[in-house]
Design an enzyme around this catalytic site. Structure first.
Site, PDB file in Angstrom:
ATOM      1  N   ARG A  52      77.892  12.883  39.456  1.00 51.86           N
ATOM      2  CA  ARG A  52      78.746  14.057  38.711  1.00 51.86           C
ATOM      3  C   ARG A  52      78.175  15.536  38.117  1.00 51.86           C
ATOM      4  O   ARG A  52      78.323  16.794  37.810  1.00 51.86           O
ATOM      5  CB  ARG A  52      79.323  13.443  37.688  1.00 51.86           C
ATOM      6  CG  ARG A  52      80.458  15.004  36.874  1.00 51.86           C
ATOM      7  CD  ARG A  52      81.680  13.422  35.798  1.00 51.86           C
ATOM      8  NE  ARG A  52      80.868  13.221  34.855  1.00 51.86           N
ATOM      9  CZ  ARG A  52      80.969  12.449  33.617  1.00 51.86           C
ATOM     10  NH1 ARG A  52      83.041  12.246  34.073  1.00 51.86           N
ATOM     11  NH2 ARG A  52      80.507  11.595  32.594  1.00 51.86           N
ATOM     12  N   HIS A 105      67.519  33.830  35.715  1.00 52.70           N
ATOM     13  CA  HIS A 105      66.025  33.866  36.581  1.00 52.70           C
ATOM     14  C   HIS A 105      65.215  33.852  35.794  1.00 52.70           C
ATOM     15  O   HIS A 105      64.341  33.529  36.215  1.00 52.70           O
ATOM     16  CB  HIS A 105      66.265  35.222  37.279  1.00 52.70           C
ATOM     17  CG  HIS A 105      67.545  35.041  38.216  1.00 52.70           C
ATOM     18  ND1 HIS A 105      68.849  35.561  38.070  1.00 52.70           N
ATOM     19  CD2 HIS A 105      67.676  34.028  39.661  1.00 52.70           C
ATOM     20  CE1 HIS A 105      69.670  35.416  38.988  1.00 52.70           C
ATOM     21  NE2 HIS A 105      69.302  34.860  39.707  1.00 52.70           N
ATOM     22  N   LYS A 151      80.104  19.711  33.448  1.00 50.51           N
ATOM     23  CA  LYS A 151      79.802  18.468  32.242  1.00 50.51           C
ATOM     24  C   LYS A 151      78.516  19.463  31.763  1.00 50.51           C
ATOM     25  O   LYS A 151      77.576  19.035  32.008  1.00 50.51           O
ATOM     26  CB  LYS A 151      80.019  17.476  32.434  1.00 50.51           C
ATOM     27  CG  LYS A 151      79.629  16.362  31.768  1.00 50.51           C
ATOM     28  CD  LYS A 151      79.333  14.920  31.273  1.00 50.51           C
ATOM     29  CE  LYS A 151      79.612  14.420  30.291  1.00 50.51           C
ATOM     30  NZ  LYS A 151      80.843  14.301  29.072  1.00 50.51           N
ATOM     31  N   GLU A 184      93.403  16.637  28.044  1.00 48.35           N
ATOM     32  CA  GLU A 184      92.476  15.237  27.499  1.00 48.35           C
ATOM     33  C   GLU A 184      92.348  15.582  26.026  1.00 48.35           C
ATOM     34  O   GLU A 184      92.510  16.262  25.648  1.00 48.35           O
ATOM     35  CB  GLU A 184      91.333  15.321  28.470  1.00 48.35           C
ATOM     36  CG  GLU A 184      90.024  17.022  28.612  1.00 48.35           C
ATOM     37  CD  GLU A 184      89.230  17.115  29.286  1.00 48.35           C
ATOM     38  OE1 GLU A 184      88.722  16.069  29.260  1.00 48.35           O
ATOM     39  OE2 GLU A 184      88.823  17.389  29.777  1.00 48.35           O
TER      40      GLU A 184
HETATM   41  C1  LIG Z   1      85.403  16.138  27.777  1.00 52.33           C
HETATM   42  C2  LIG Z   1      85.787  15.266  28.096  1.00 52.33           C
HETATM   43  N1  LIG Z   1      86.593  13.933  28.890  1.00 52.33           N
HETATM   44  C3  LIG Z   1      86.667  12.813  28.679  1.00 52.33           C
HETATM   45  C4  LIG Z   1      85.480  12.065  28.796  1.00 52.33           C
HETATM   46  C5  LIG Z   1      85.217  11.051  29.857  1.00 52.33           C
HETATM   47  O1  LIG Z   1      84.693  10.736  30.937  1.00 52.33           O
HETATM   48  P1  LIG Z   1      83.715   9.241  31.108  1.00 52.33           P
HETATM   49  O2  LIG Z   1      84.630   8.113  30.972  1.00 52.33           O
HETATM   50  O3  LIG Z   1      82.742   9.879  32.376  1.00 52.33           O
HETATM   51  O4  LIG Z   1      82.960   9.089  29.859  1.00 52.33           O
HETATM   52  C6  LIG Z   1      84.145  13.173  28.475  1.00 52.33           C
HETATM   53  C7  LIG Z   1      83.107  12.013  28.646  1.00 52.33           C
HETATM   54  O5  LIG Z   1      82.182  12.035  29.218  1.00 52.33           O
HETATM   55  C8  LIG Z   1      84.496  14.136  27.873  1.00 52.33           C
HETATM   56  O6  LIG Z   1      82.903  14.485  27.522  1.00 52.33           O
END
Ligand SMILES: Cc1ncc(COP(=O)(O)O)c(C=O)c1O
Length: 288
Positions: A52, A105, A151, A184
Site C-alpha cells: 500500500r 522537483h 494514504k 468510512e
Molecule cells: C481513512 C482510513 N480508513 C481506514 C483505515 C483502516 O485501515 P487499516 O486497517 O489498514 O489500518 C485507516 C487507517 O489506516 C484510515 O486512515
C-alpha cells in the site's frame, strides 16, 4: 521502553528527532504513510503495508528511496531499539526538503521516517460498551479530487470530520461520499451485519482499502460467513443488526449508536465479539 525515531538511516530519541521546516511533507502534506502494528515482535501484515505504501507513493509520483527489504530492516532496527514486543510503527515517506513553492522537483531527496512507539490502546470501555457514531457533513474526498486510496500525509478531510463528531459528543464520524453512500470513518473502515451477512462499502465508494478490513473479510469468509462489498446508505446502518469498525489501532470496535439511534439491541453484537475473538486468535497463532 522509550520510543525511537529513524530518519534517513539514523536513529534518534523522540525528543531529538528533527526534520527540515522546508520538507514538503510539512509544508504541503506531500508524502505518504502507513500505521502498522507489531504483535509479539512481528510486523503484522508487513507485505500488505509495504504494497500500500508503494502504491500510494507511485500514485503521487514519489520515489521511495529504499527497497522493501531495506524498509523492513529499518523498521526492525527501530523496533529493536525500543525493546518493545507489542508496538505501533508509523512509517512515512515525505517529498523531502525543497523550497517554498509547490514544485516537487525542487525536492531532490525524499525522506524516510519510522517512528516506533507503544500502542495507545483504545479504552477497554469502548469494546465493552461500544462506540457512538454520528454522520458528519464533511464529505469524504472524492476519488477524482484526491483518491482516499492514497494514504497521504494530508489528513485534513478526516480531521474536519473528526472535529465535527467530537463537537457532537460522539466517538467517531461516519463520512459519506459525494453520492451520499457510506464511505468510512476518519481512520477506520465500517461494517454492518444484516440477516447474517457482513456488508462493507466497496473500494470504489471512495475509501482507504484497510488492511484490517481485508483480514476481517478473510476470517469471516473462512468461517463460512457471507461477506458483501456493497454500497450502503444511512438507512442500511440504522436497520443493521450489528455494526463495527476496523483499523490497525482499533482492531475491531463495536458500534452501538449511530445518529442517536440504537443499532440492534444497543449493545456490542455477538458476531462482532466473535470476530474480535477470531482476530485475536489469528494474531496469537501468527505470533506463535
Ligand atoms: C481513512 C482510513 N480508513 C481506514 C483505515 C483502516 O485501515 P487499516 O486497517 O489498514 O489500518 C485507516 C487507517 O489506516 C484510515 O486512515
Amino acid at each position: 521502553m522509550a520510543p525511537k525515531v529513524y530518519i534517513d538511516g539514523k536513529l534518534y530519541e523522540k525528543g531529538e528527532a528533527r526534520i527540515s521546516v522546508y520538507d514538503h511533507g510539512l509544508l504541503y502534506g506531500d508524502g505518504v504513510f502507513e500505521g502498522i502494528r507489531v504483535y509479539g515482535g512481528r510486523i503484522f501484515r508487513c507485505a500488505e503495508h509495504l504494497d500500500r505504501l508503494f502504491a500510494s507513493a507511485r500514485a503521487i509520483t514519489l520515489e521511495v528511496p529504499m527497497d522493501r527489504q531495506a524498509l523492513q530492516d529499518a523498521m526492525h532496527q527501530t523496533l529493536a531499539a525500543t525493546g518493545l514486543r507489542d508496538a505501533y510503527i508509523r512509517l512515512l515517506v515525505t517529498r523531502g526538503e525543497g523550497n517554498l513553492g509547490l514544485d516537487p522537483h525542487a525536492c531532490p531527496t525524499p525522506s524516510v521516517i519510522i517512528i516506533a512507539d507503544s500502542i495507545a490502546l483504545y479504552p477497554q470501555e469502548h469494546y465493552e460498551k461500544g462506540l457512538e457514531l454520528v454522520t458528519v457533513s464533511t464529505v469524504r474526498t472524492p476519488a477524482n479530487v484526491l483518491n482516499p486510496r492514497i494514504k497521504s500525509l494530508n489528513y485534513l478531510n478526516n480531521i474536519l470530520a473528526k472535529i465535527e463528531c467530537l463537537q457532537a459528543g460522539a466517538h467517531e464520524a461516519i463520512m459519506l461520499n459525494q453520492e451520499g453512500f457510506v464511505a468510512e470513518c476518519t481512520g477506520d473502515n465500517i461494517f454492518i451485519l444484516k440477516d447474517g451477512r457482513l456488508v462493507t462499502p466497496p473500494v470504489n465508494a471512495g475509501i482507504l482499502e484497510g488492511i484490517t478490513r481485508q483480514v476481517v473479510m478473510e476470517l469471516a469468509r473462512g468461517a463460512g460467513m457471507e461477506v458483501l462489498e456493497r454500497n450502503m446508505t444511512q438507512f442500511d446502518l440504522y436497520v443493521a443488526d450489528e455494526c463495527f469498525l476496523t483499523g490497525t489501532a482499533a482492531e475491531i470496535a463495536p458500534v452501538v449508536r449511530i445518529d442517536s439511534r440504537s443499532i440492534g439491541d444497543g449493545r456490542p453484537g455477538a458476531v462482532t465479539k466473535k470476530l474480535l475473538q477470531m482476530f485475536r486468535d489469528y494474531i496469537a497463532a501468527s505470533v506463535g
